[in-house]
Design an enzyme around this catalytic site. Sequence first.
Site, PDB file in Angstrom:
ATOM      1  N   HIS A 101      -1.778  10.863  -2.039  1.00 22.71           N
ATOM      2  CA  HIS A 101      -3.662  10.705  -1.319  1.00 22.71           C
ATOM      3  C   HIS A 101      -4.165  11.301  -1.186  1.00 22.71           C
ATOM      4  CE1 HIS A 101      -6.134   9.046   1.957  1.00 22.71           C
ATOM      5  NE2 HIS A 101      -5.638   7.645   1.371  1.00 22.71           N
ATOM      6  N   HIS A 131       0.290  -0.806   0.204  1.00 22.03           N
ATOM      7  CA  HIS A 131      -0.145   0.251   0.133  1.00 22.03           C
ATOM      8  C   HIS A 131       0.958   1.648   0.046  1.00 22.03           C
ATOM      9  CE1 HIS A 131      -3.367   2.975   2.529  1.00 22.03           C
ATOM     10  NE2 HIS A 131      -4.048   2.311   1.141  1.00 22.03           N
TER      11      HIS A 131
END
Length: 247
Positions: free
Chosen positions: A54, A12
């Site tokens: 992000h 991730h």
Amino acid sequence: MTAWPYPRWIAHRGAGLLAPENTLAAFRLGAHHGFRMFECDAKLSADGEVFLLHDATLERTSNGRGSAGDLTWAQLSRLDAGSWHSPGHAGEPLLRLEALARWCLAQGHMLNIEIKPTPGTEARTGDAVAREAARLWAGAATPPLLSSFQAEALAAARLAAPELPRALLLHTWTDGCLSKAQDLGCAAMVCHHPLWDASTVAQVHAAGMRCLSYTVNDEKTVQKLWALGTDGIITDRVDLFYPQSLA
Ligand code: G3P
Ligand code: MG
């Protein structure tokens, strides 16, 4: 079920929490721990460059301020995206998708590009990310997997590069989510891991799609997900799950 060339384990944001997320330092660290596929978050700069971040804003993971999508790549490229994490990563720059693609291709690594649009730019971002990915991976053995929580972004990606595999991300299971993924021509559904049970796995597999989970960081949940017959796990814990089988 269509072909699925990807490994079961995906790191991730590169290496989860162990290095500054979405920077080359993180992808290198994930690879060092044995991972062969990585998830990243892609959005657009003000001048249309696809880069990795992000959040919609810069504060949490860089020394910049405000909406990242309001800055040009020239401005973004001067920011420090490592000091927030740890002194040893001071000066780590933000990363363009192009740089990550070249590294992945050179190293033989695979990529899951999460299309993470600045709010209000869903279709434009889906279109741009898909075009850029198709250009960068042209002729490559394994294409990147494009995923998004935003159906509009996936629809635009499909129009721009229909040959690239897509996945719908889901935080909650809603009526119609399965047909939404099918209508978008998705190869997979990537769910918040508690959404998987025998029924949801069976429905998704019967629809010809793979079942993936985010973000799984403990062994008990991993065992439950493999026992359910799911197909892939996105994890932060590149340290915990190495060196077990990374097939
Ligand atoms: O792509 C899987 C996962 O990254 C989705 O959630 O918020 O970590 O981007 P988030
Ligand atoms: Mg993500």
